[in-house]
Design a protein around this motif. Structure first.
Motif, PDB file in Angstrom:
ATOM      1  N   LEU A   9       4.333   4.157  -7.085  1.00  0.00           N
ATOM      2  CA  LEU A   9       4.948   5.283  -6.365  1.00  0.00           C
ATOM      3  C   LEU A   9       6.083   4.748  -5.509  1.00  0.00           C
ATOM      4  CD1 LEU A   9       4.940   6.734  -3.281  1.00  0.00           C
ATOM      5  CD2 LEU A   9       4.967   8.251  -5.259  1.00  0.00           C
ATOM      6  N   SER A  10       7.227   5.424  -5.573  1.00  0.00           N
ATOM      7  CA  SER A  10       8.263   5.119  -4.594  1.00  0.00           C
ATOM      8  C   SER A  10       9.078   6.374  -4.336  1.00  0.00           C
ATOM      9  CB  SER A  10       9.168   3.977  -5.060  1.00  0.00           C
ATOM     10  OG  SER A  10       9.865   3.482  -3.930  1.00  0.00           O
ATOM     11  N   CYS A  11       9.802   6.368  -3.237  1.00  0.00           N
ATOM     12  CA  CYS A  11      10.567   7.558  -2.864  1.00  0.00           C
ATOM     13  C   CYS A  11      11.919   7.164  -2.306  1.00  0.00           C
ATOM     14  CB  CYS A  11       9.826   8.370  -1.811  1.00  0.00           C
ATOM     15  SG  CYS A  11       8.212   8.965  -2.342  1.00  0.00           S
ATOM     16  N   ILE A  12      12.820   8.128  -2.348  1.00  0.00           N
ATOM     17  CA  ILE A  12      14.169   7.894  -1.839  1.00  0.00           C
ATOM     18  C   ILE A  12      14.627   9.144  -1.093  1.00  0.00           C
ATOM     19  CG2 ILE A  12      15.308   8.726  -3.971  1.00  0.00           C
ATOM     20  CD1 ILE A  12      17.277   6.311  -3.586  1.00  0.00           C
ATOM     21  N   TYR A  46      11.393  16.116   3.121  1.00  0.00           N
ATOM     22  CA  TYR A  46      10.706  16.232   4.423  1.00  0.00           C
ATOM     23  C   TYR A  46      11.115  15.059   5.333  1.00  0.00           C
ATOM     24  CZ  TYR A  46       7.049  19.645   2.927  1.00  0.00           C
ATOM     25  OH  TYR A  46       6.349  20.740   2.515  1.00  0.00           O
ATOM     26  N   HIS A  47      11.317  13.892   4.710  1.00  0.00           N
ATOM     27  CA  HIS A  47      11.752  12.739   5.508  1.00  0.00           C
ATOM     28  C   HIS A  47      13.198  12.896   5.975  1.00  0.00           C
ATOM     29  CE1 HIS A  47       8.204  10.502   3.926  1.00  0.00           C
ATOM     30  NE2 HIS A  47       8.302   9.908   5.100  1.00  0.00           N
ATOM     31  N   ALA A  48      13.992  13.582   5.127  1.00  0.00           N
ATOM     32  CA  ALA A  48      15.426  13.695   5.434  1.00  0.00           C
ATOM     33  C   ALA A  48      15.704  14.565   6.662  1.00  0.00           C
ATOM     34  CB  ALA A  48      16.168  14.240   4.221  1.00  0.00           C
ATOM     35  N   ASP A 131       6.977   9.998  13.616  1.00  0.00           N
ATOM     36  CA  ASP A 131       5.833  10.180  12.720  1.00  0.00           C
ATOM     37  C   ASP A 131       6.148   9.834  11.256  1.00  0.00           C
ATOM     38  OD1 ASP A 131       3.180  10.922  12.588  1.00  0.00           O
ATOM     39  OD2 ASP A 131       3.650  12.959  11.966  1.00  0.00           O
ATOM     40  N   TYR A 132       7.416   9.582  10.994  1.00  0.00           N
ATOM     41  CA  TYR A 132       7.922   9.322   9.637  1.00  0.00           C
ATOM     42  C   TYR A 132       7.022   8.405   8.801  1.00  0.00           C
ATOM     43  CZ  TYR A 132      11.606   7.534   6.391  1.00  0.00           C
ATOM     44  OH  TYR A 132      12.340   7.144   5.298  1.00  0.00           O
ATOM     45  N   PRO A 133       6.603   7.238   9.334  1.00  0.00           N
ATOM     46  CA  PRO A 133       5.815   6.336   8.488  1.00  0.00           C
ATOM     47  C   PRO A 133       4.422   6.864   8.152  1.00  0.00           C
ATOM     48  CG  PRO A 133       6.048   5.418  10.698  1.00  0.00           C
ATOM     49  CD  PRO A 133       6.917   6.630  10.652  1.00  0.00           C
ATOM     50  N   LEU A 135       3.855  10.069   7.381  1.00  0.00           N
ATOM     51  CA  LEU A 135       4.130  10.896   6.196  1.00  0.00           C
ATOM     52  C   LEU A 135       4.347   9.998   4.976  1.00  0.00           C
ATOM     53  CD1 LEU A 135       4.674  13.663   4.907  1.00  0.00           C
ATOM     54  CD2 LEU A 135       7.051  13.490   5.688  1.00  0.00           C
ATOM     55  N   GLN A 136       5.014   8.884   5.189  1.00  0.00           N
ATOM     56  CA  GLN A 136       5.227   7.936   4.085  1.00  0.00           C
ATOM     57  C   GLN A 136       3.888   7.422   3.550  1.00  0.00           C
ATOM     58  OE1 GLN A 136       8.342   5.073   4.632  1.00  0.00           O
ATOM     59  NE2 GLN A 136       7.651   3.756   2.972  1.00  0.00           N
ATOM     60  N   ALA A 137       2.944   7.174   4.448  1.00  0.00           N
ATOM     61  CA  ALA A 137       1.610   6.729   4.010  1.00  0.00           C
ATOM     62  C   ALA A 137       0.963   7.812   3.143  1.00  0.00           C
ATOM     63  CB  ALA A 137       0.737   6.420   5.228  1.00  0.00           C
ATOM     64  N   ALA A 138       1.182   9.067   3.526  1.00  0.00           N
ATOM     65  CA  ALA A 138       0.629  10.173   2.721  1.00  0.00           C
ATOM     66  C   ALA A 138       1.287  10.206   1.341  1.00  0.00           C
ATOM     67  CB  ALA A 138       0.826  11.505   3.443  1.00  0.00           C
ATOM     68  N   ASP A 139       2.613   9.991   1.283  1.00  0.00           N
ATOM     69  CA  ASP A 139       3.320   9.966  -0.016  1.00  0.00           C
ATOM     70  C   ASP A 139       2.665   8.951  -0.947  1.00  0.00           C
ATOM     71  OD1 ASP A 139       5.287  11.590   1.147  1.00  0.00           O
ATOM     72  OD2 ASP A 139       6.625   9.899   1.597  1.00  0.00           O
ATOM     73  N   ILE A 140       2.327   7.818  -0.377  1.00  0.00           N
ATOM     74  CA  ILE A 140       1.812   6.703  -1.183  1.00  0.00           C
ATOM     75  C   ILE A 140       0.344   6.923  -1.561  1.00  0.00           C
ATOM     76  CG2 ILE A 140       1.266   4.218  -1.124  1.00  0.00           C
ATOM     77  CD1 ILE A 140       3.677   3.948   0.869  1.00  0.00           C
ATOM     78  N   TYR A 147       1.017   0.017  -6.519  1.00  0.00           N
ATOM     79  CA  TYR A 147       2.258  -0.707  -6.222  1.00  0.00           C
ATOM     80  C   TYR A 147       3.336   0.235  -5.708  1.00  0.00           C
ATOM     81  CZ  TYR A 147       0.083  -4.224  -9.214  1.00  0.00           C
ATOM     82  OH  TYR A 147      -0.778  -5.126  -9.762  1.00  0.00           O
ATOM     83  N   VAL A 148       4.102  -0.269  -4.748  1.00  0.00           N
ATOM     84  CA  VAL A 148       5.179   0.520  -4.163  1.00  0.00           C
ATOM     85  C   VAL A 148       6.465  -0.313  -4.173  1.00  0.00           C
ATOM     86  CG1 VAL A 148       5.890   1.870  -2.139  1.00  0.00           C
ATOM     87  CG2 VAL A 148       3.453   1.576  -2.634  1.00  0.00           C
ATOM     88  N   PRO A 149       7.347  -0.055  -5.149  1.00  0.00           N
ATOM     89  CA  PRO A 149       8.599  -0.816  -5.170  1.00  0.00           C
ATOM     90  C   PRO A 149       9.531  -0.369  -4.041  1.00  0.00           C
ATOM     91  CG  PRO A 149       8.531   0.751  -7.012  1.00  0.00           C
ATOM     92  CD  PRO A 149       7.220   0.869  -6.307  1.00  0.00           C
ATOM     93  N   VAL A 150       9.820  -1.280  -3.134  1.00  0.00           N
ATOM     94  CA  VAL A 150      10.658  -0.965  -1.973  1.00  0.00           C
ATOM     95  C   VAL A 150      11.452  -2.204  -1.554  1.00  0.00           C
ATOM     96  CG1 VAL A 150       9.411   0.903  -0.787  1.00  0.00           C
ATOM     97  CG2 VAL A 150       8.631  -1.452  -0.521  1.00  0.00           C
ATOM     98  N   GLY A 151      12.389  -1.996  -0.640  1.00  0.00           N
ATOM     99  CA  GLY A 151      13.117  -3.113  -0.049  1.00  0.00           C
ATOM    100  C   GLY A 151      12.257  -3.755   1.043  1.00  0.00           C
ATOM    101  N   ASP A 153      12.772  -4.110   4.009  1.00  0.00           N
ATOM    102  CA  ASP A 153      12.776  -3.359   5.272  1.00  0.00           C
ATOM    103  C   ASP A 153      11.574  -2.412   5.401  1.00  0.00           C
ATOM    104  OD1 ASP A 153      13.965  -1.924   3.124  1.00  0.00           O
ATOM    105  OD2 ASP A 153      14.799  -0.475   4.535  1.00  0.00           O
ATOM    106  N   GLN A 154      10.885  -2.177   4.278  1.00  0.00           N
ATOM    107  CA  GLN A 154       9.768  -1.229   4.303  1.00  0.00           C
ATOM    108  C   GLN A 154       8.396  -1.898   4.488  1.00  0.00           C
ATOM    109  OE1 GLN A 154      10.189   2.258   4.128  1.00  0.00           O
ATOM    110  NE2 GLN A 154      12.297   1.601   4.465  1.00  0.00           N
ATOM    111  N   GLU A 155       8.434  -3.208   4.709  1.00  0.00           N
ATOM    112  CA  GLU A 155       7.196  -3.977   4.793  1.00  0.00           C
ATOM    113  C   GLU A 155       6.232  -3.409   5.856  1.00  0.00           C
ATOM    114  OE1 GLU A 155       8.213  -8.030   5.434  1.00  0.00           O
ATOM    115  OE2 GLU A 155       6.381  -8.757   4.455  1.00  0.00           O
TER     116      GLU A 155
HETATM  117  N1  TRP Z   1      11.140   5.141   3.940  1.00  0.00           N
HETATM  118  C1  TRP Z   1      11.748   4.978   2.624  1.00  0.00           C
HETATM  119  C2  TRP Z   1      13.227   4.589   2.813  1.00  0.00           C
HETATM  120  O1  TRP Z   1      13.770   4.763   3.874  1.00  0.00           O
HETATM  121  C3  TRP Z   1      11.655   6.254   1.829  1.00  0.00           C
HETATM  122  C4  TRP Z   1      10.232   6.640   1.543  1.00  0.00           C
HETATM  123  C5  TRP Z   1       9.570   7.743   1.999  1.00  0.00           C
HETATM  124  C6  TRP Z   1       9.330   5.927   0.714  1.00  0.00           C
HETATM  125  N2  TRP Z   1       8.312   7.790   1.507  1.00  0.00           N
HETATM  126  C7  TRP Z   1       8.121   6.688   0.726  1.00  0.00           C
HETATM  127  C8  TRP Z   1       9.411   4.743  -0.003  1.00  0.00           C
HETATM  128  C9  TRP Z   1       6.980   6.260  -0.011  1.00  0.00           C
HETATM  129  C10 TRP Z   1       8.288   4.317  -0.716  1.00  0.00           C
HETATM  130  C11 TRP Z   1       7.102   5.069  -0.711  1.00  0.00           C
HETATM  131  O2  TRP Z   1      13.849   4.108   1.866  1.00  0.00           O
END
Ligand code: TRP
Ligand code: AMP
Length: 337
Positions: A9-12, A46-48, A131-133, A135-140, A147-151, A153-155
């Motif tokens: 899972l990953s998001c942008i 929602y993050h935006a 609260d952003y992170p 919600l991110q935990a919920a996304d994942i 696995y979560v492919p990210v940069g 900076d998301q560690e």
């Molecule tokens: N925070 C990520 C970013 O700024 C975007 C993001 C939101 C994300 N939810 C996520 C990434 C879940 C991976 C998994 O790029």
């Protein structure tokens, strides 16, 4: 679970243009992972809205991002839009009650973003940004991602996701959530060709990034005018501008040209104009199919939107299943009206 494939899972965020730094540093990896794993990729609107934003542009940018992701090779069935799956926000609320205030307060991204928001927009910082992170935990976790492919900076956000999963599992007395792991890409940061001392980024302005969907002439012009000598490189070291051009060859998979030109560089016979010509040719050849696919997809925007709405509704089924189980486990009511 449907099969034994690992879940990715990953998001942008829907931020308009996609530049070659985003592509080689993130989305290309997403595309490649689709062959090996069960992948889900979200556009997180929602993050935006956690930072001040232009209401009129959000929806446009969201669809534009969908178009861009499909054009570079994300399979439609793997793509969803976050606000079409409101269970993310609902699980986010539940997770607020499993996330430690102390740990969320330590997030460096919040500190950085709230500082820049303070500078730009009259000091308004939303609770959503804090609260952003969560919600991110919920996304994942809503998809039980392995696995979560990210940069890099998301560690910290990944660590928080694991902490939430842990606390949840302990409290409900069951190993319900798996611990998600980050998958980092190998590609180092692509630098701005106009200023190779800094990374390619949209926020530095248009001349600092190469849009994946630019026309050929513009790409060639940007590479031709790439800065090769920044004036501060110590004797015998490769300047960041030249290094960046070599990096683009590797990123495009043109190892052969990379090796040949590197031999010239080492022997002192490399002409930067030749390097630039090869980089421009390689980049144009790599990106042309994406631009063509985007043009094709753009012809029927209605069909594109219907497709994404449908794929989101399918992915939503999985999110609903998790939320139902979470409600069972936490003692919340679970009634179907
Ligand atoms: N925070 C990520 C970013 O700024 C975007 C993001 C939101 C994300 N939810 C996520 C990434 C879940 C991976 C998994 O790029
Ligand atoms: P951003 O929109 O800047 O947050 O970037 C989205 C994704 O693209 C992140 O996962 C970054 O790691 C990646 N990315 C952004 N800029 C670059 C760059 N210049 N080089 C490599 N990867 C990048």
């Amino acid at each position: 679970m449907e099969n034994n494939k690992k879940q990715v899972l990953s998001c942008i965020q829907p931020t308009g243009d996609m530049h070659i730094g985003n592509y080689f540093g993130a989305t290309k990896n997403w595309v490649d992972l689709q062959d090996k794993y069960e992948c889900r990729y979200g556009i997180v609107d929602y993050h935006a809205i956690t930072m001040p934003y232009d209401v009129k542009k959000l929806r446009i940018n969201t669809w534009e991002m969908a178009l861009n992701l499909l054009a570079v090779g994300i399979k439609p069935e793997n793509l969803f839009i976050q606000s079409l799956i409101p269970e993310h926000a609902e699980l986010g609320w539940i997770f607020n009650c499993f996330a430690s205030f102390g740990m969320v307060s330590k997030q460096t991204q919040f500190k950085d973003k709230s500082r820049s928001s303070e500078e730009k927009s009259e000091g308004f910082i939303s609770v959503g940004l804090f609260d952003y992170p969560v919600l991110q935990a919920a996304d994942i976790l809503i998809y039980r991602a392995d696995y979560v492919p990210v940069g890099k900076d998301q560690e910290q956000h990944l660590e928080l996701s694991r902490a939430i999963a842990n606390r949840f599992n302990n409290q409900v007395g069951k190993e319900y959530f798996v611990m998600p792991e980050a998958l980092y890409t190998d590609t180092p940061k692509i630098r701005s060709t106009a200023d190779p001392t800094s990374k390619m980024s949209k926020s530095s302005g248009e001349k600092h990034y190469i849009n994946v969907f630019s026309d050929e002439a513009k790409i060639r012009k940007q590479i031709r005018s790439a800065v090769t000598d920044t004036g501060e490189t110590p004797e015998g070291e490769m300047s960041p501008g030249v290094e960046n051009l070599f990096l683009l060859l590797t990123a495009c998979g043109n190892e052969q040209a990379h090796a040949a030109l590197m031999t010239d560089y080492v022997s002192g016979s490399l002409r930067y104009s030749d390097l630039k010509q090869t980089v421009a040719d390689t980049l144009v050849a790599t990106l042309a199919p994406f631009r063509e696919r985007k043009e094709e997809l753009k012809k029927d925007k209605k069909q594109l939107k219907n497709q994404i709405k449908y794929t989101s509704s399918q992915i939503r089924l999985r999110a609903q299943e998790t939320l139902k189980e979470v409600k069972e486990l936490t003692g919340l009511l679970n009634v179907k009206f």
